[in-house]
Write a protein that holds these residues in place. Structure first.
Motif, mmCIF file in Angstrom:
data_model
loop_
_atom_site.group_PDB
_atom_site.id
_atom_site.type_symbol
_atom_site.label_atom_id
_atom_site.label_comp_id
_atom_site.label_asym_id
_atom_site.label_seq_id
_atom_site.Cartn_x
_atom_site.Cartn_y
_atom_site.Cartn_z
ATOM 1 N N THR A 114 0.904 -1.186 -0.023
ATOM 2 C CA THR A 114 0.046 -0.052 -0.174
ATOM 3 C C THR A 114 0.991 1.349 0.100
ATOM 4 O OG1 THR A 114 -1.738 -1.241 1.199
ATOM 5 C CG2 THR A 114 -1.788 1.215 1.224
ATOM 6 N N ALA A 115 1.895 1.316 0.809
ATOM 7 C CA ALA A 115 2.727 2.340 0.794
ATOM 8 C C ALA A 115 3.535 2.695 -0.424
ATOM 9 C CB ALA A 115 3.829 2.276 1.987
ATOM 10 N N LEU A 116 4.044 1.463 -1.101
ATOM 11 C CA LEU A 116 4.661 1.784 -2.532
ATOM 12 C C LEU A 116 3.490 2.387 -3.373
ATOM 13 C CD1 LEU A 116 7.005 1.446 -4.395
ATOM 14 C CD2 LEU A 116 6.411 -0.932 -4.818
ATOM 15 N N ASP A 117 2.274 1.801 -3.236
ATOM 16 C CA ASP A 117 1.505 2.121 -4.536
ATOM 17 C C ASP A 117 0.979 3.626 -4.328
ATOM 18 O OD1 ASP A 117 1.329 -0.401 -5.513
ATOM 19 O OD2 ASP A 117 -0.825 -1.034 -4.458
ATOM 20 N N TYR A 118 1.065 4.051 -2.916
ATOM 21 C CA TYR A 118 0.858 5.614 -2.838
ATOM 22 C C TYR A 118 1.915 6.404 -3.192
ATOM 23 C CZ TYR A 118 -0.193 9.888 -0.059
ATOM 24 O OH TYR A 118 -0.526 11.137 0.303
ATOM 25 N N LEU A 119 3.263 5.957 -2.841
ATOM 26 C CA LEU A 119 4.146 6.739 -3.225
ATOM 27 C C LEU A 119 4.435 6.910 -4.940
ATOM 28 C CD1 LEU A 119 7.036 5.349 -0.872
ATOM 29 C CD2 LEU A 119 5.987 7.781 -0.829
ATOM 30 N N MET A 120 4.178 5.787 -5.442
ATOM 31 C CA MET A 120 4.139 5.764 -6.992
ATOM 32 C C MET A 120 3.129 6.605 -7.465
ATOM 33 S SD MET A 120 5.341 1.935 -8.284
ATOM 34 C CE MET A 120 4.018 1.103 -7.437
#
Length: 609
Positions: free
Chosen positions: A566-572
């Motif tokens: 989820t964190a990676l998706d948000y940053l991307m």
């Protein structure tokens, strides 16, 4: 024995005494010994009837075991001589035109040989009473694989060769032929179509004649049979077509005769023959045809135990279908009473089994099914279970237990049938209904409140989700106590998640690994005691909260992998990066098992190894 028989006359007379063949013209069978009695004089017709056996036992019930005897003086000829086997088999060939199970016995005063369908039967050298040989055949294990193989042949032939396209017509035609075998029909290879068709019809009329006065609706069986049309050529001017049709009829007769012999075994435990047919015949069913849901055999037996039915109960099924609950109940009750020859067995068949079926053709199937299993047919009613007249009929049965699998659709009045039954049986009667899991909850508020105001829901047993495989409906058993208000009392619910059965191609679901008997014992005990130590699915509920077993809510959990993803998706997303493309190129392992950090405009990803 003081004197060992030495002449053929002595051997024959001695054999008659040991086998107990002296009661000529008895109520149970035609039996005797002699030298001059022909098979023709014993009631057989056709080729070979001029033969004169040395002994015979011919039950009046054509579904039971017949015996023919060939005797020889000691030392005159080896008892294993092919001539003796061939001679007794010639007798058997004639007797098999009317009996499914025939034992041929050869005896020389010292040793005994026995044969069934030309194959040796393992028996002692010393001659035994006839009951020994009868029990030997009747106690054989049921070869269900063979029944399915024969049923497949019948289905293919009726559909492809005889052109009977209607599923229920194929079932009815086969069932009627089985009934005919049990009621003295002369069905032999070489018959033409007219004799074949008429022979079955005459046997049906004979089977229901004595009970027609008590139940006029039994005439529907022969009426429906008469309406079934075959799409075959009966043109007598075409010899090849006539011979081909005779061969097809001969094959059908052979298959039906063998099935009849198999289901007449005492090891047959009340399984619904129609359900076996349905599993096979259903292969040709078109999507547009409405399907009858047949209750699996292991569930009929489970419900019998769950509602604590016994030999003294009067069992009602107001949506009888093919009669599976009634057949199973009859089988279990008769076994508890001591067997089919007891006086109690006759009472069970005539006074303790009641069924209603609205569909005309399914009603005919139910009649045939009960006839195949020898009675219980006189208390079948062709009625609409939703009506007041059906309610009045139910109130006269004196039913003490109800076992039912009503039609689930609202257009067929599912809950109206349930309520009509509950309202018209006596107070305190236990009633078990198989219904869709949420059926009670989806019932109108007025009807639901009315049912619970007058009757008490005791138990809900959720059945395995793949029980009715291919139908797409999940079901539960709902057990009510009629005439006793709910009064705020809670009900007990359990979930039988697995029954151990597996799906076998073209044969439905079967207990291949023999898991169900232990599971059934466990669940019957656990539900009775409301105490589970193994599966732990028991629940108590108020009817104000729900009317079904409730699947426990899964606790909310989040893993480190979920958080990282989820964190990676948000940053991307913040950087305008296409996440799907990144994941595809890097692979799920790297994407979801990594340490993620942000340094200025850079997203840093460290793969964990």
């Amino acid at each position: 024995m003081a004197h060992r028989p030495t002449t053929e006359d002595e051997v024959r007379d001695y054999a008659g005494k040991v086998l107990e063949l002296g009661a000529v013209g008895s109520k149970e069978a035609l039996s005797g010994v002699g030298q001059i009695t022909t098979l023709k004089s014993l009631g057989f017709n056709g080729e070979g009837t001029s033969l004169k056996p040395d002994g015979w036992y011919l039950p009046h019930d054509r579904g039971l075991v017949a015996i023919v005897l060939e005797t020889k003086a000691p030392d005159r000829m080896s008892i294993d001589a092919p001539e003796l086997k061939e001679q007794v088999e010639r007798y058997c060939d004639v007797v098999r035109t009317r009996y499914d199970l025939v034992v041929g016995i050869v005896y020389d005063g010292e040793r005994t040989r026995a044969y069934v369908n030309g194959r040796p039967l393992d028996v002692p050298d010393e001659l035994q009473s006839k009951d020994y040989y009868i029990d030997k055949l009747m106690d054989r294990p049921i070869d269900k694989e063979r029944i399915y193989a024969l049923t497949m042949r019948i289905n293919n032939s009726l559909h492809g060769d005889f052109g009977i396209k209607n599923l229920y017509h194929r079932m009815i035609f086969t069932a009627c032929a089985l009934v005919a075998r049990r009621y003295d029909a002369v069905l032999v290879r070489g018959m033409d179509y007219s004799d074949f068709h008429t022979g079955i019809l005459n046997a049906l009329n004979k089977a229901i004649r004595s009970d027609r006065e008590q139940n006029a609706k039994l005439q529907l069986l022969s009426d429906v049979y008469s309406e079934i049309k075959m799409n075959v050529s009966t043109d007598e001017e075409d010899p090849r077509a006539v011979e081909r049709l005779k061969d097809l009829i001969g094959d059908f007769i052979d298959w039906v005769t063998e099935i009849s012999g198999l289901i007449n075994s005492s090891a047959w435990d009340g399984e619904d023959v129609m359900a076996i047919f349905f599993n096979e015949f259903n292969r040709y069913k078109k999507k547009s045809e409405s399907g009858q849901i047949f209750t699996p055999d292991h569930i009929t037996g489970f419900m019998y135990r769950l509602l604590e039915v016994n030999k003294d109960d009067r069992v009602l099924d107001a949506c009888a279908g093919s009669g599976s609950f009634l057949v199973k109940s009859m089988s279990n009750m008769i076994r508890e009473a001591g067997g089919v020859k007891t006086r109690k067995a006759k009472k069970i068949k005539r006074e303790q089994l009641y069924g209603i079926e609205f569909d005309r053709e399914i009603f005919a199937l139910a009649c045939a099914n009960m006839l195949i299993h020898k009675d219980g047919k006189t208390n079948l009613a062709h009625m609409d279970a939703r009506t007041d007249s059906a309610g009045d009929w139910i109130s006269t049965t004196g039913a003490t237990r109800v076992l039912m699998n009503p039609p689930y659709e609202n257009k067929f009045g599912c809950m109206k049938i349930v309520e009509n039954v509950l309202d018209n049986v006596d107070r305190g009667v236990l009633c078990g209904f198989i219904l869709p899991d949420k059926k009670l909850e989806k019932t109108s508020k007025g009807q639901k409140n009315r049912i619970l105001r007058n009757h008490r829901l005791l138990k809900v047993v959720k059945l395995p989700e793949n029980l009715f495989f291919g139908v797409g409906i999940t079901t539960s058993i709902f057990i009510f106590e009629a005439g006793v208000p709910q009064g705020g009392k809670k009900f007990y619910a359990v979930n039988i998640e697995e029954d151990g059965l597996i799906t076998v191609k073209n044969k439905g679901r079967h207990d291949v690994y023999k898991k169900w008997p232990d599971l059934e014992d466990y669940w019957v005990d656990a539900i009775e005691r409301r105490d589970e130590s193994r599966f732990g699915t028991g629940q108590w509920h108020s009817t104000n909260d729900c009317l079904s077993w409730q699947a426990p809510e899964k606790p909310f959990e989040i893993t480190e992998e979920d958080f990282a993803r989820t964190a990676l998706d948000y940053l991307m997303f913040q950087r305008g990066v296409d996440g799907a493309t990144v994941r595809e190129s890097m692979g799920n392992l790297a994407t979801y098992t990594s340490e993620i950090s942000e340094e200025g405009d850079t997203i840093r990803l460290e793969v964990q190894k």
